[in-house]
Design a protein around this motif. Sequence first.
Motif, PDB file in Angstrom:
ATOM      1  N   GLY A  46       0.765  -1.251   0.000  1.00  0.00           N
ATOM      2  CA  GLY A  46       0.000   0.000   0.000  1.00  0.00           C
ATOM      3  C   GLY A  46       0.790   1.293   0.000  1.00  0.00           C
ATOM      4  N   GLU A 101       4.053   4.158   5.935  1.00  0.00           N
ATOM      5  CA  GLU A 101       2.856   3.319   5.901  1.00  0.00           C
ATOM      6  C   GLU A 101       1.735   4.085   5.189  1.00  0.00           C
ATOM      7  OE1 GLU A 101       1.377   0.746   5.794  1.00  0.00           O
ATOM      8  OE2 GLU A 101       1.235  -0.269   7.719  1.00  0.00           O
ATOM      9  N   ASP A 102       0.890   3.400   4.475  1.00  0.00           N
ATOM     10  CA  ASP A 102      -0.222   4.101   3.824  1.00  0.00           C
ATOM     11  C   ASP A 102      -1.329   4.422   4.826  1.00  0.00           C
ATOM     12  OD1 ASP A 102      -0.708   1.400   4.046  1.00  0.00           O
ATOM     13  OD2 ASP A 102      -1.921   1.250   2.246  1.00  0.00           O
ATOM     14  N   THR A 106      -6.067  -0.787  12.709  1.00  0.00           N
ATOM     15  CA  THR A 106      -6.041  -1.317  14.077  1.00  0.00           C
ATOM     16  C   THR A 106      -4.704  -1.002  14.749  1.00  0.00           C
ATOM     17  OG1 THR A 106      -5.104  -3.458  13.431  1.00  0.00           O
ATOM     18  CG2 THR A 106      -7.508  -3.264  13.407  1.00  0.00           C
ATOM     19  N   GLY A 107      -3.660  -0.812  13.935  1.00  0.00           N
ATOM     20  CA  GLY A 107      -2.322  -0.543  14.464  1.00  0.00           C
ATOM     21  C   GLY A 107      -1.471  -1.786  14.658  1.00  0.00           C
ATOM     22  N   THR A 109      -0.257  -3.923  12.422  1.00  0.00           N
ATOM     23  CA  THR A 109       0.844  -4.047  11.452  1.00  0.00           C
ATOM     24  C   THR A 109       2.036  -3.198  11.879  1.00  0.00           C
ATOM     25  OG1 THR A 109      -0.765  -4.382   9.682  1.00  0.00           O
ATOM     26  CG2 THR A 109       1.483  -3.790   9.016  1.00  0.00           C
TER      27      THR A 109
HETATM   28  C1  PRP Z   1      -2.979  -2.635   5.055  1.00  0.00           C
HETATM   29  C2  PRP Z   1      -2.309  -1.282   5.080  1.00  0.00           C
HETATM   30  C3  PRP Z   1      -1.515  -1.311   6.332  1.00  0.00           C
HETATM   31  C4  PRP Z   1      -2.298  -2.219   7.252  1.00  0.00           C
HETATM   32  C5  PRP Z   1      -3.009  -1.404   8.276  1.00  0.00           C
HETATM   33  O1  PRP Z   1      -2.095  -3.526   4.485  1.00  0.00           O
HETATM   34  O2  PRP Z   1      -1.493  -1.104   3.949  1.00  0.00           O
HETATM   35  O3  PRP Z   1      -0.236  -1.880   6.120  1.00  0.00           O
HETATM   36  O4  PRP Z   1      -3.223  -2.924   6.419  1.00  0.00           O
HETATM   37  O5  PRP Z   1      -3.827  -2.214   9.078  1.00  0.00           O
HETATM   38  P1  PRP Z   1      -3.685  -2.399  10.651  1.00  0.00           P
HETATM   39  O6  PRP Z   1      -3.327  -1.074  11.236  1.00  0.00           O
HETATM   40  O7  PRP Z   1      -5.081  -2.828  11.029  1.00  0.00           O
HETATM   41  O8  PRP Z   1      -2.684  -3.441  10.915  1.00  0.00           O
HETATM   42  P2  PRP Z   1      -2.531  -4.892   3.798  1.00  0.00           P
HETATM   43  O9  PRP Z   1      -2.212  -6.021   4.713  1.00  0.00           O
HETATM   44  O10 PRP Z   1      -3.943  -4.756   3.290  1.00  0.00           O
HETATM   45  O11 PRP Z   1      -1.558  -5.042   2.584  1.00  0.00           O
HETATM   46  P3  PRP Z   1      -1.265  -4.107   1.323  1.00  0.00           P
HETATM   47  O12 PRP Z   1      -0.491  -2.928   1.850  1.00  0.00           O
HETATM   48  O13 PRP Z   1      -0.468  -4.992   0.443  1.00  0.00           O
HETATM   49  O14 PRP Z   1      -2.578  -3.684   0.681  1.00  0.00           O
END
Ligand code: PRP
Length: 179
Positions: A46, A101-102, A106-107, A109
Motif C-alpha cells: 500500500g 505506511e499508507d 487497528t495498528g 501491522t
Molecule cells: C494494510 C495497510 C496497512 C495495514 C493497516 O495492508 O497497507 O499496512 O493494512 O492495518 P492495521 O493497522 O489494522 O494493521 P494490507 O495487509 O492490506 O496489505 P497491502 O499494503 O499490500 O494492501
Amino acid sequence: MSERPYVIDEMISAKAIAARIEALSREIRAEFKGTDKLVVVGLLRGSFVFIADLVRELDLPVEVDFLEASSYGNAMESSREVRILKDLRGEIEGRDVLVVEDIVDTGHTLTHVLHLLQSRHPAKLKTAALLDKPSRREADIKADWTGFEIPDEFVVGYGIDFAQRNRNLPFIGKVRFTE
Ligand code: PRP
C-alpha cells in the motif's frame, strides 16, 4: 465481494495529498537533517505511491528499502495476526530509519513491524503514515507523522486497494456500494 457494484467518491484530492506531503516533508527533513544514514522503509504494497512522492520531496540522501507485512487478506476484516512476507534487503543496525505506511487502522501491522525493526538496533526509528483511522485502533500506537486523520470509511486509491484494484487512483476515494 469485488463483484458487488460500487462507485468511488473522492475524499482527499491529489492536490490536497501533494500539499500535505510537502508540509510533512519539511518536518521530516528537519528531524533527519545532517544524517547521511537515512533508510526509508516502505511497507508493501500500500505505501508504494506515498513513499515515491515522499522521498522526492524529502531532499535528503536516502536509501529506499521495502518490507511486506500482511494483516488483511482480501477480506475487509483485519486480523490480529501479522505476517512478514518479505523482509528488508539491507541492514539497519546503527542507521536512521523512517517507516512509511499508507494507513494505520487497528495498528497491529505497525506495532509488529516496529517491534521487529527495533530488535535490529537502529540509531533512530520513526514512522510516517499518510492516513490514520484512530477510531479503529486496537494497539496503542500512533505514527510520528500523519497525513490525514480519517473516519472509519472504506478507502481506496493512492496505493490502497479494494481486492487488489484501484491502487492506481491518484486520489483517496471512499467506496460506496450501489446495491
Ligand atoms: C494494510 C495497510 C496497512 C495495514 C493497516 O495492508 O497497507 O499496512 O493494512 O492495518 P492495521 O493497522 O489494522 O494493521 P494490507 O495487509 O492490506 O496489505 P497491502 O499494503 O499490500 O494492501
